[in-house]
Design a protein around this motif. Structure first.
Motif, PDB file in Angstrom:
ATOM      1  N   ASN A  43      34.822  41.046  54.445  1.00 16.47           N
ATOM      2  CA  ASN A  43      35.727  41.806  54.400  1.00 16.47           C
ATOM      3  C   ASN A  43      36.813  42.477  53.504  1.00 16.47           C
ATOM      4  OD1 ASN A  43      37.907  39.860  54.500  1.00 16.47           O
ATOM      5  ND2 ASN A  43      37.283  38.957  55.915  1.00 16.47           N
ATOM      6  N   GLU A  44      37.294  43.507  53.791  1.00 17.12           N
ATOM      7  CA  GLU A  44      38.139  44.418  52.671  1.00 17.12           C
ATOM      8  C   GLU A  44      39.867  43.078  52.066  1.00 17.12           C
ATOM      9  OE1 GLU A  44      40.271  46.326  49.982  1.00 17.12           O
ATOM     10  OE2 GLU A  44      37.892  46.742  51.230  1.00 17.12           O
ATOM     11  N   GLU A  45      39.745  41.931  53.058  1.00 13.25           N
ATOM     12  CA  GLU A  45      40.319  41.187  52.654  1.00 13.25           C
ATOM     13  C   GLU A  45      40.123  40.231  51.376  1.00 13.25           C
ATOM     14  OE1 GLU A  45      43.358  36.611  54.006  1.00 13.25           O
ATOM     15  OE2 GLU A  45      42.977  38.355  55.037  1.00 13.25           O
ATOM     16  N   VAL A  46      39.322  39.606  51.179  1.00 10.86           N
ATOM     17  CA  VAL A  46      38.617  39.029  50.443  1.00 10.86           C
ATOM     18  C   VAL A  46      38.154  40.099  48.462  1.00 10.86           C
ATOM     19  CG1 VAL A  46      36.017  37.615  50.039  1.00 10.86           C
ATOM     20  CG2 VAL A  46      37.354  37.360  52.020  1.00 10.86           C
ATOM     21  N   HIS A  47      37.278  41.364  49.446  1.00  8.56           N
ATOM     22  CA  HIS A  47      37.642  42.180  48.189  1.00  8.56           C
ATOM     23  C   HIS A  47      38.512  42.411  47.468  1.00  8.56           C
ATOM     24  CE1 HIS A  47      34.281  44.231  50.089  1.00  8.56           C
ATOM     25  NE2 HIS A  47      34.217  43.282  50.200  1.00  8.56           N
ATOM     26  N   GLN A  48      39.874  41.917  48.643  1.00  3.54           N
ATOM     27  CA  GLN A  48      41.419  42.534  47.033  1.00  3.54           C
ATOM     28  C   GLN A  48      41.346  41.246  46.698  1.00  3.54           C
ATOM     29  OE1 GLN A  48      43.842  43.371  50.166  1.00  3.54           O
ATOM     30  NE2 GLN A  48      42.842  45.651  50.419  1.00  3.54           N
ATOM     31  N   ASP A  49      41.102  39.808  47.048  1.00  4.14           N
ATOM     32  CA  ASP A  49      41.462  38.480  46.648  1.00  4.14           C
ATOM     33  C   ASP A  49      40.571  38.249  45.679  1.00  4.14           C
ATOM     34  OD1 ASP A  49      43.251  37.767  48.242  1.00  4.14           O
ATOM     35  OD2 ASP A  49      42.135  36.756  49.238  1.00  4.14           O
ATOM     36  N   ILE A  50      38.886  39.496  45.377  1.00  3.90           N
ATOM     37  CA  ILE A  50      38.770  38.869  43.953  1.00  3.90           C
ATOM     38  C   ILE A  50      38.713  39.824  43.511  1.00  3.90           C
ATOM     39  CG2 ILE A  50      35.688  39.004  42.874  1.00  3.90           C
ATOM     40  CD1 ILE A  50      34.838  38.214  46.078  1.00  3.90           C
ATOM     41  N   GLU A  51      38.902  41.214  43.637  1.00  6.02           N
ATOM     42  CA  GLU A  51      39.487  42.699  42.532  1.00  6.02           C
ATOM     43  C   GLU A  51      41.228  41.260  41.619  1.00  6.02           C
ATOM     44  OE1 GLU A  51      39.150  46.051  44.744  1.00  6.02           O
ATOM     45  OE2 GLU A  51      37.385  45.688  44.598  1.00  6.02           O
ATOM     46  N   LEU A  52      41.597  41.113  42.703  1.00  3.21           N
ATOM     47  CA  LEU A  52      43.011  40.056  41.735  1.00  3.21           C
ATOM     48  C   LEU A  52      42.675  39.313  41.023  1.00  3.21           C
ATOM     49  CD1 LEU A  52      45.934  39.867  41.910  1.00  3.21           C
ATOM     50  CD2 LEU A  52      46.032  39.102  43.301  1.00  3.21           C
ATOM     51  N   GLY A  53      41.774  38.382  41.090  1.00  3.68           N
ATOM     52  CA  GLY A  53      41.291  37.800  40.394  1.00  3.68           C
ATOM     53  C   GLY A  53      40.519  38.047  39.050  1.00  3.68           C
ATOM     54  N   LEU A  54      39.793  39.251  39.065  1.00  2.01           N
ATOM     55  CA  LEU A  54      38.900  39.303  38.457  1.00  2.01           C
ATOM     56  C   LEU A  54      40.317  40.037  37.387  1.00  2.01           C
ATOM     57  CD1 LEU A  54      36.279  40.717  39.179  1.00  2.01           C
ATOM     58  CD2 LEU A  54      36.151  38.799  37.546  1.00  2.01           C
ATOM     59  N   LYS A  55      41.340  40.627  38.129  1.00  3.20           N
ATOM     60  CA  LYS A  55      42.459  40.934  36.780  1.00  3.20           C
ATOM     61  C   LYS A  55      42.852  40.315  36.418  1.00  3.20           C
ATOM     62  CE  LYS A  55      43.150  45.255  39.731  1.00  3.20           C
ATOM     63  NZ  LYS A  55      43.811  45.911  40.368  1.00  3.20           N
ATOM     64  N   GLU A  56      43.579  39.400  36.874  1.00  2.00           N
ATOM     65  CA  GLU A  56      44.770  38.445  36.830  1.00  2.00           C
ATOM     66  C   GLU A  56      43.759  37.528  35.015  1.00  2.00           C
ATOM     67  OE1 GLU A  56      45.064  35.234  39.868  1.00  2.00           O
ATOM     68  OE2 GLU A  56      46.786  36.516  40.670  1.00  2.00           O
ATOM     69  N   ALA A  57      41.880  37.196  35.708  1.00  2.00           N
ATOM     70  CA  ALA A  57      41.888  36.375  34.649  1.00  2.00           C
ATOM     71  C   ALA A  57      41.706  37.538  33.284  1.00  2.00           C
ATOM     72  CB  ALA A  57      40.003  36.403  34.946  1.00  2.00           C
ATOM     73  N   GLU A  58      41.491  38.671  33.340  1.00  2.00           N
ATOM     74  CA  GLU A  58      41.295  39.555  32.603  1.00  2.00           C
ATOM     75  C   GLU A  58      42.651  39.849  31.423  1.00  2.00           C
ATOM     76  OE1 GLU A  58      40.428  43.287  33.743  1.00  2.00           O
ATOM     77  OE2 GLU A  58      38.140  43.422  34.882  1.00  2.00           O
ATOM     78  N   ASN A  59      43.805  39.254  32.235  1.00  2.00           N
ATOM     79  CA  ASN A  59      45.197  39.009  31.466  1.00  2.00           C
ATOM     80  C   ASN A  59      45.586  37.628  30.765  1.00  2.00           C
ATOM     81  OD1 ASN A  59      45.644  42.124  31.968  1.00  2.00           O
ATOM     82  ND2 ASN A  59      46.476  41.512  34.032  1.00  2.00           N
ATOM     83  N   GLY A  60      44.233  37.008  31.225  1.00  2.00           N
ATOM     84  CA  GLY A  60      45.021  35.710  30.612  1.00  2.00           C
ATOM     85  C   GLY A  60      45.926  34.366  31.646  1.00  2.00           C
ATOM     86  N   GLN A  61      45.610  34.528  32.957  1.00  2.00           N
ATOM     87  CA  GLN A  61      46.927  34.510  34.372  1.00  2.00           C
ATOM     88  C   GLN A  61      45.521  33.580  34.726  1.00  2.00           C
ATOM     89  OE1 GLN A  61      47.863  37.800  35.242  1.00  2.00           O
ATOM     90  NE2 GLN A  61      50.267  37.876  34.927  1.00  2.00           N
TER      91      GLN A  61
END
Length: 68
Positions: A43-61
């Motif tokens: 679902n869309e909520e899981v998509h958003q969580d995954i995308e947030l995690g990827l962005k955080e990883a890219e930013n070293g967070q």
């Protein structure tokens, strides 16, 4: 033609071909379909969580897990 008949016909064609290019194309179709399925099933909520995690990883967070 029902789905079972279609499957049998495809299996017959697959087993009888000697063209590697045809087999590679069929393999690519299955790989493409299977790689999209898991994303589409979430679902869309899981998509958003995954995308947030990827962005955080890219930013070293990210937090490093300690080996215990």
């Amino acid at each position: 033609m029902n789905i079972e008949t279609t499957k049998l016909e495809l299996m017959r064609l697959l087993l009888n071909t000697q063209k590697e290019s045809v087999l590679e194309k069929i393999k690519d179709i299955f790989l493409k379909e299977s790689s999209q399925d898991w994303w589409e099933e979430m679902n869309e909520e899981v998509h958003q969580d995954i995308e947030l995690g990827l962005k955080e990883a890219e930013n070293g967070q990210v937090k490093k897990q300690l080996d215990i």
